[in-house]
Design an enzyme around this catalytic site. Structure first.
Site, PDB file in Angstrom:
ATOM      1  N   GLU B 267       0.825  -1.204   0.000  1.00  0.00           N
ATOM      2  CA  GLU B 267       0.000   0.000   0.000  1.00  0.00           C
ATOM      3  C   GLU B 267       0.867   1.265   0.000  1.00  0.00           C
ATOM      4  O   GLU B 267       0.452   2.309  -0.499  1.00  0.00           O
ATOM      5  CB  GLU B 267      -0.918  -0.035   1.240  1.00  0.00           C
ATOM      6  CG  GLU B 267      -2.162   0.811   1.128  1.00  0.00           C
ATOM      7  CD  GLU B 267      -3.211   0.415   2.172  1.00  0.00           C
ATOM      8  OE1 GLU B 267      -3.980  -0.532   1.921  1.00  0.00           O
ATOM      9  OE2 GLU B 267      -3.265   1.050   3.241  1.00  0.00           O
ATOM     10  N   HIS B 288       7.411 -26.846  -0.797  1.00  0.00           N
ATOM     11  CA  HIS B 288       6.747 -27.940  -1.500  1.00  0.00           C
ATOM     12  C   HIS B 288       5.540 -27.453  -2.293  1.00  0.00           C
ATOM     13  O   HIS B 288       4.669 -28.246  -2.662  1.00  0.00           O
ATOM     14  CB  HIS B 288       6.354 -29.029  -0.510  1.00  0.00           C
ATOM     15  CG  HIS B 288       7.543 -29.681   0.121  1.00  0.00           C
ATOM     16  ND1 HIS B 288       7.957 -30.951  -0.193  1.00  0.00           N
ATOM     17  CD2 HIS B 288       8.441 -29.208   1.018  1.00  0.00           C
ATOM     18  CE1 HIS B 288       9.044 -31.237   0.491  1.00  0.00           C
ATOM     19  NE2 HIS B 288       9.355 -30.202   1.243  1.00  0.00           N
ATOM     20  N   LYS B 399     -14.264   1.197  -4.129  1.00  0.00           N
ATOM     21  CA  LYS B 399     -15.358   1.649  -3.265  1.00  0.00           C
ATOM     22  C   LYS B 399     -16.341   2.502  -4.061  1.00  0.00           C
ATOM     23  O   LYS B 399     -17.552   2.372  -3.904  1.00  0.00           O
ATOM     24  CB  LYS B 399     -14.805   2.485  -2.102  1.00  0.00           C
ATOM     25  CG  LYS B 399     -14.001   1.697  -1.095  1.00  0.00           C
ATOM     26  CD  LYS B 399     -13.600   2.604   0.064  1.00  0.00           C
ATOM     27  CE  LYS B 399     -12.573   1.944   0.964  1.00  0.00           C
ATOM     28  NZ  LYS B 399     -12.008   2.892   1.941  1.00  0.00           N
TER      29      LYS B 399
END
Lengths: 410, 410
Positions: B267, B288, B399
């Site tokens: 961010e 793995h 948003k």
């Protein structure tokens, strides 16, 4: 299961490549063609019956089953169990042998102190370090607690005839299950490797297999084949410099499905200096952490969103606070869906291409379907990339260095 | 805390840039300089005492504290609590309001059915959708269960004077804690935002602050400054095309610390088409799964390994199986350390540069130290990259689309 994407993205050239890869997979003419057993979802009814019987015995006799395995002997079972279980109630299947933390192991020993336990050890060779050590420690605990009858509580999933685990099982009288020779670890969730732990968690494995077998039929032909399309799109985007793929969910139970998917694609394609880097985000959680980067960082990303249409239980929002009035009367799942749709629009506008895989509900059948869909897509995609999607030569490099440091001889 | 790396990597040019960035941060002359409150670890003794008192009250009165928050109001507390708690024993602090899953919320309501509960709602503005909805639902539950006395169980962490949460708290008589004006979400773990949940989990917050304050002193000067070095190395590697950084741990308790770190760096730096993509691996588990890609895939990666020297409890391996003889007499932590060292060698040989951050033990003090180290490194690194590491303009984009779809007016 439905794949949604911008149809104009597909080019003739890549489509032709995909058809070729698809044929190589089906005809068994590509590299790694001795590892295509998963394509048929061929587990026998006899093995399924044996798994169910053991699962019932485990559930009746034990508070917890400890599954000892790593990589492909861990992630598939964990993905299905997390996806299909209650978020908060304690699970009766827990995992060990997937790390080398001594605090983890000691904490596990605290946890099982007064519990009844069964073990399922999963390792093709039996010599993988992490599960070998965990089994070594936990077997001692079992022997001390149960004496002779410990053997009734230990289940071994390994090679059908060779290896130290098979030898040990025969010697000690443990029940065994088979890791087929023609199925690699990351493609093995629909064998005893994944199905025994999943059944022990109380999940309906018939329905998972039914979902996978429906997908097998649905994706058998070249026409309208979502596996072919997804493989094509991934390779086109990779060719355009999209070097990171994010698998995106809006349902936290899918976190470990993403971990399974990361192994599937990362280990299948990440070789010879090539391959898309697989990563995941759990939304909307990660819209508030990785969202900024996805929206405005380096443009080397694309997203594949798993959209689950219907939750098991919804909940209505009643809200008289003025600033939150727009939420009043909506359900939580409606808001989640709008977050998903809004994010897809915003990210696409931000030059992060979005593909979407839609399932109706997060249930056994759809998990089986998704598993098969991604496995088959991965086989095709790897062939398109020009690598063998069924080997993992690079996994040995760190082991070699580790063994040297540990003073292991040849 | 010690940073280890190949000294020959540092160039004069980047070092000079780092010095400039360091000065801009210290002198408050860079972009976002109104968000540097975290640099001083300036929480008052009065606020600390208030946090501890509330934490004790919560622990005495409740089976669980539900922390309602997302992003920076979630990840820091979760990171510290997971890192410093038992792996398997149930935790008394759980999280909500960090997603929009209705199954998650309904499962949570099942879980708390017969439990005594307190809430800590964390949101600067009070209008963030996820926590606002979760609080709406859980407040009703609290009111129904506790009536008038529900207010004794609700703690609000928000702006010191404005916003709907502050208004609601004043109206209803909830105790409040402050999100300082000069500290952004992802830098806020060492304020009441992180410290109240952490204290409620029974963790010693004085020691966390002590660790952070030691780091503040240790990294105050330009000379021998690991923050400066780490920021320099990141930018050098990014300039060389290493566009993904993996934070690597060998201790599963560190999983959420990596999630916190991903938000911090992703961010702060992911903007203007720039920034290293932050990802994580939990080893040896992920050796793995992602190990193949890291060893042999696209060479756009580097790794920063967090090495914890000593576990709380080790465990000795006794092994008479011939093929595992090399493990006999070693401890689990020794094997873990050899895995880490072997992997660092193998990955470096595979052209994945490795940096290493070593701490002696995973305790309160070292968590405080690591938090401060990464925060300060991030500020310097963002300035070197030429971005404002303290804003997050891109988070609004989804948003906006979501609000439009939900029919929210201006």
């Amino acid at each position: 299961m439905k794949l949604t994407y911008d149809k104009s993205m597909i080019t003739e050239e890549y489509h032709a490549k995909a058809v070729e890869a698809f044929k190589a997979l089906h005809n068994g003419t590509g590299e790694g063609n001795d590892f295509l057993g998963w394509l048929d979802v061929s587990i026998s009814n006899e093995e399924i019956a044996k798994i169910k019987k053991a699962a019932t015995k485990i559930r009746n006799s034990s508070d917890v089953l400890i599954v000892i395995g790593i990589g492909g002997s861990y992630l598939g079972a964990r993905a299905a169990i997390e996806a299909l279980s209650h978020h908060f109630f304690p699970k009766n299947v827990i995992f060990a042998g997937n790390n080398l933390s001594s605090d983890y192991m000691n904490d596990l020993l605290d946890f099982i102190k007064d519990k009844d336990v069964s073990l399922n050890v999963i390792s093709k060779s039996g010599t993988t370090t992490e599960p070998a050590i965990a089994f070594n420690i936990l077997k001692k605990w079992m022997d001390e607690k149960y004496g002779e009858s410990a053997k009734e509580r230990i289940y071994i999933t390994t090679d059908k005839e060779k290896g130290i685990l098979k030898e040990q099982a025969d010697r000690e009288g443990y029940e065994t299950f088979v890791v087929p020779d023609d199925i690699g670890g990351r493609y093995s969730v629909l064998t005893a490797v994944g199905l025994l732990p999943i059944a022990a968690a109380g999940i309906n494995i018939d329905k998972i297999l039914e979902g996978a077998r429906k997908a097998k039929v649905a994706f058998a032909e070249l026409e309208n084949n979502a596996c072919l399309e997804y493989a094509t799109l991934r390779n086109i985007l990779y060719g355009q410099g999209k070097k990171i793929e994010l698998l995106v969910n809006y349902e936290p139970k899918m976190h470990y499905f993403t971990e399974w998917w990361k192994q599937l694609f990362g280990e299948s394609e990440g070789k010879e200096g090539k391959g898309i880097f697989p990563a995941g985000v759990d939304n909307t959680t990660d819209l508030h952490s990785m969202g900024q980067y996805i929206q405005e960082g380096e443009r080397h990303l694309f997203e594949t969103v798993i959209h689950i249409e219907n939750p098991y239980r919804d909940i209505e929002i009643h809200c008289d606070e003025k600033k939150l009035q727009f939420l009043d009367g909506k359900t939580l799942n409606e808001v989640n869906r709008m977050a998903m749709q809004g994010t897809a629009i915003a990210h696409t506008n931000g030059k992060v291409p979005n593909l979407m895989v839609t399932i109706e509900k997060l249930d056994e059948e759809s998990i089986g379907e998704l598993i098969y869909f991604f496995e088959k897509s991965c086989g095709i995609s790897g062939y398109m990339l020009g690598v063998n999607p069924f080997n993992q030569p690079g996994v040995e490099a760190y082991k070699k260095e580790m063994f040297r440091l540990l003073g292991k001889g040849e």
